[in-house]
Design a protein around this motif. Structure first.
Motif, short mmCIF file in Angstrom:
data_model
loop_
_atom_site.label_atom_id
_atom_site.label_comp_id
_atom_site.label_asym_id
_atom_site.label_seq_id
_atom_site.Cartn_x
_atom_site.Cartn_y
_atom_site.Cartn_z
N LEU A 96 1.32 10.72 1.99
CA LEU A 96 2.64 10.29 1.54
C LEU A 96 2.57 8.84 1.08
O LEU A 96 2.10 7.97 1.81
N VAL A 97 3.05 8.59 -0.15
CA VAL A 97 3.00 7.24 -0.71
C VAL A 97 4.37 6.90 -1.30
O VAL A 97 5.21 7.76 -1.52
N GLY A 98 4.56 5.60 -1.56
CA GLY A 98 5.81 5.14 -2.13
C GLY A 98 5.79 5.20 -3.65
O GLY A 98 4.75 5.44 -4.29
N ASN A 99 6.94 4.95 -4.23
CA ASN A 99 7.12 5.04 -5.68
C ASN A 99 6.88 3.67 -6.32
O ASN A 99 7.71 2.77 -6.21
N ALA A 100 5.73 3.53 -6.96
CA ALA A 100 5.40 2.30 -7.69
C ALA A 100 4.41 2.70 -8.77
O ALA A 100 3.78 3.76 -8.69
N LEU A 111 -0.07 -2.29 0.81
CA LEU A 111 0.35 -2.25 2.22
C LEU A 111 1.52 -3.20 2.44
O LEU A 111 2.49 -2.85 3.12
N ASP A 112 1.40 -4.40 1.88
CA ASP A 112 2.43 -5.41 2.07
C ASP A 112 3.76 -4.97 1.46
O ASP A 112 4.84 -5.29 1.98
N GLU A 113 3.67 -4.22 0.36
CA GLU A 113 4.88 -3.76 -0.32
C GLU A 113 5.46 -2.48 0.30
O GLU A 113 6.54 -2.03 -0.09
N GLY A 114 4.71 -1.88 1.22
CA GLY A 114 5.17 -0.65 1.84
C GLY A 114 4.93 0.59 1.00
O GLY A 114 5.42 1.67 1.34
N ILE A 115 4.19 0.46 -0.08
CA ILE A 115 3.86 1.64 -0.92
C ILE A 115 2.88 2.54 -0.17
O ILE A 115 2.94 3.77 -0.26
N VAL A 153 4.64 11.68 -3.49
CA VAL A 153 5.35 10.43 -3.81
C VAL A 153 6.84 10.60 -3.51
O VAL A 153 7.52 11.42 -4.12
N ARG A 154 7.31 9.80 -2.58
CA ARG A 154 8.73 9.88 -2.21
C ARG A 154 9.54 8.93 -3.09
O ARG A 154 9.16 7.77 -3.28
N GLY A 155 10.62 9.41 -3.63
CA GLY A 155 11.55 8.55 -4.34
C GLY A 155 12.52 7.93 -3.36
O GLY A 155 12.55 8.29 -2.18
N LYS A 156 13.36 7.02 -3.83
CA LYS A 156 14.29 6.35 -2.91
C LYS A 156 15.35 7.31 -2.38
O LYS A 156 15.95 7.06 -1.34
N VAL A 214 -8.16 7.25 2.75
CA VAL A 214 -8.17 8.70 2.52
C VAL A 214 -7.99 9.00 1.04
O VAL A 214 -8.69 9.85 0.47
N VAL A 215 -7.05 8.31 0.40
CA VAL A 215 -6.82 8.52 -1.04
C VAL A 215 -8.08 8.27 -1.83
O VAL A 215 -8.47 9.07 -2.69
#
Length: 691
Positions: free
Chosen positions: A476-480, A617-621, A450-453, A630-631
């Motif tokens: 790799l995923v976004g922070n939400a 996907l739409d939020e970019g997470i 999880v990548r932070g900003k 895969v997850v």
């Protein structure tokens, strides 16, 4: 001399050496097949040649078919034609194996008259992992050389065997000296010539088949023993039927039967799904927006905070990879308990023959326990695995900030919480990343990164590389909230909980998910994980069925029960107690009970998951739809043969998915309001694969 761009031909004494070199893995592409055929033709036409040696340069023998050719018009010569040329050659053909002989590579080797391999080589037929069976005679030739029982195990498992094991079972004729394959293979070829050995065709062998004739229980017993493992998959049963054919049909008829079943599997959705996941895992390793030359930081020593189930499993993951670990807990008792569990896990593995006793001591030897966080001051990476409460995690990170060396990576194993808020407790938020392991951490393949900003590019790149080092699939995923996996799980949870309030029982919901292909149902999973995970007794207010069950001391399998009742062996039965809690809570909420069919359960749960994935996907997470697949396949038990929620949705057709979501929204709630991404993709005639 050159045969073509990937093959060379040379003669040493009486032996023609045909060498293939098609990086990276000498896949059996059209050029490679043409090179083999051309080299063989030259050897057969050369009167000075009395035997031919087939060998590869690079890191491996033929590692399999060229999967990129699947679904495309065939290019001559096809693999089976090349095999027939080798098998029917009038001069002995010797296959010299190093690296791996997998799939079509092993099927090529099986049409040579003799096989020699270096001890480090591995042989196998892994097609089952792509929802296929060996389509170039593997199911017909392998039983003839190793026997029915071994062939059943090797082909349905897809697991390779070492060259030493292959020699023992008769698959390989000779072992070469490591690093000296060419010279030893030439010596062996000359011995074949000098001794005037016959042209041994595997297809003509019957001795190993005779051992199994009149023993039909071999197949019945095998099916029964592997029923749980093969559940839902079509390829294993097709493989078994092909191997049965070796006893029932002449070789050529068996070959034709194999080809028919191969084509059926190749055209089916299961193989498409399994091939999708195969490529999706590799695609997940590619990081958008981070240069390929981003430096990878050295990870020589790791610290893990928290010696509980998760922390212990994480520590084992690093010890298994040979990386020294310091495991810290604030309590001597908890630390001792954690280390005892780790040793017990290793000893249990050793008792099953999957590890040597000395390996247990070696892994425990690089695992150090401590009750002082100061002992983490020299670690390159520190992972906290403490209780899932923000205030506790921030307290840990604030302490780490004053202890960890300046270039250390600070990671949290949180399942849901905000990485950036956790990082704000430090003076170095760019050094903070989420490493979300899945329980049991030393076994589960998935690692959500999880990548932070603020997370630095080199820390992201290092974490992705680390996943490979640990033998895991890093995504790799976004922070939400909940990141990718648990955010979709929350959508499933909401529908599952609503369904039981409206009239479905936990066992009815679980049956639908199990029948779809999940290893267990939603409420079984909740009971297994523990209903009290993330539950706070002090803040509990009887506001959900789960809270009430926890307040009653029903935390799942580890207690008297949860959504189910359990006996002393943790066998479950439907719980009248839990059912009454559900019905009373529904009545209090004014929710009327009604009959709910399996189709409604399936639609509400699966379409809610797909819709949540589209929002991610739409939020970019999530960067790609395939990353979501895969997850869910590697971390949450979505059946591999269904390809993940986004692949499954594409298979249904996004126009149908959109129509279904609108129908569910009208009938049940706005929870099914279609993601704007789905509406856009449908309007553009695209699918999730295009997003």
């Amino acid at each position: 001399m050159k045969v073509n761009d990937v093959a060379t031909y040379e003669v040493e004494g009486a032996v023609a050496v045909v060498t293939l070199n098609s990086p990276p893995v000498n896949a059996l592409s059209a050029a490679v097949r043409q090179g083999i055929a051309g080299g063989l033709k030259m050897a057969l036409e050369d009167d000075a040649v009395r035997a031919m040696l087939l060998i590869c340069e690079g890191r491996t023998f033929f590692a399999g078919a060229d999967i990129t050719e699947f679904g495309k018009p065939p290019v001559e010569p096809v693999l089976r034609d090349v095999q027939l040329m080798l098998e029917n050659a009038t001069k002995p053909v010797i296959a010299a194996i190093h690296g791996t002989a997998l799939g079509g590579g092993l099927e090529i080797a099986l049409t040579a008259h003799y096989r020699i391999a270096v001890p480090s080589a591995k042989c196998g037929l892994p097609e089952v992992n792509l929802g296929l069976l060996p389509g170039a005679g593997g199911t017909q030739r392998l039983p003839r050389i190793v026997g029915i029982a071994k062939a059943l195990d090797l082909i349905t498992s897809g697991k390779p065997v070492s060259a030493k094991a292959a020699k023992k079972m008769g698959l390989v004729d000779e072992l070469a000296t490591e690093g000296n394959l060419r010279a030893d293979a030439l010596t062996f070829a000359n011995r074949v010539i000098d001794e005037n050995r016959p042209l041994l065709k595997v297809r003509d062998r019957t001795d190993k088949l005779s051992e199994a004739r009149g023993k039909p229980d071999i197949f019945a017993d095998f099916r029964k023993a592997h029923a749980r493992k093969f559940r839902g998959y079509k390829a294993p049963e097709s493989i078994i039927r092909c191997i049965e054919a070796t006893l029932e049909k002449p070789f050529d008829e068996g070959l034709a039967f194999e080809a028919t079943l191969f084509r059926e599997l190749q055209a089916g959705s299961q193989s498409a799904a399994q091939r999708h996941i195969f490529f999706a895992e590799r695609q997940a390793a590619k990081i958008d927006g981070i240069p390929a030359d981003t430096p990878i930081l050295p990870i020589r020593k790791v610290g893990v905070i928290g010696a509980g189930t998760m922390g212990g499993g994480i520590a084992m993951s690093f010890a298994n990879a040979g990386i020294p670990v310091t495991l810290v807990d604030s309590s001597e008792d908890a630390l001792f308990r954690g280390l005892r569990v780790i040793r017990g896990n290793y000893e249990a593995t050793a008792r099953k023959g999957r590890m040597k006793a000395e390996d247990v001591d070696a892994r425990m030897g690089i695992l150090t326990g401590s009750v002082s966080m100061e002992d983490l001051s020299d670690c390159d990476l520190i992972i906290e695995a403490v209780f899932e409460l923000m205030e506790i995690k921030k307290e840990v990170f604030a302490k780490l900030d004053g202890i960890a060396k300046p270039d250390a990576i600070l990671a949290t194993n949180t399942s849901y919480l905000d990485i950036d808020e956790i990082g704000s407790a430090t003076s170095r938020p760019a050094s903070v990343i989420g490493l979300h392991f899945f329980s049991p951490a030393h076994i589960m393949k998935l690692l959500e990164i999880v990548r932070g900003k603020n997370t630095r590019a080199d820390i992201i790149a290092t974490s992705m590389k680390l996943a490979k080092t640990l033998g895991k699939v890093g995504v790799l995923v976004g922070n939400a909230y909940g990141f990718v996996g648990n955010r979709i799980l929350a959508a499933r949870d909401a529908q599952a909980n609503r369904l039981i309030l409206e009239g479905a029982t936990p066992e009815a919901v679980d049956k639908v998910l199990y029948d779809f292909g999940f290893p267990m149902g939603h409420f079984q999973m909740r009971d297994l994980a523990g209903l009290d995970v993330g539950w706070n007794r002090e803040k509990s207010s009887s506001s959900t069925v789960r809270e009430i069950l926890n307040e009653m001391g029903r935390h799942g399998q580890k207690t008297v029960g949860g959504f189910y009742d359990y006996d002393e062996n943790r066998n479950r039965t439907p719980s009248p107690v839990a059912q009454k809690v559900i019905e009373d809570f529904a009545a209090k909420q004014g929710i009327a009970h009604r009959e709910i069919g399996e189709a409604e359960i399936r639609d509400r749960i699966l379409y809610a998951m797909v819709n949540e994935g589209a929002k991610l996907l739409d939020e970019g997470i999530a960067s790609r739809a395939s990353d979501i697949d895969v997850v869910w396949v590697t971390g949450y038990g979505w059946p591999q043969y269904e390809g993940g929620p986004m692949f499954w949705a594409d298979l249904q057709g996004l126009p149908q998915v959109l129509e279904k979501l609108k129908s569910l929204q009208d009938e049940y709630s706005d929870a099914f309001a279609p993601s704007p991404l789905i509406e856009r993709l449908v309007s553009e005639g695209k699918g999730f694969r295009d997003a």
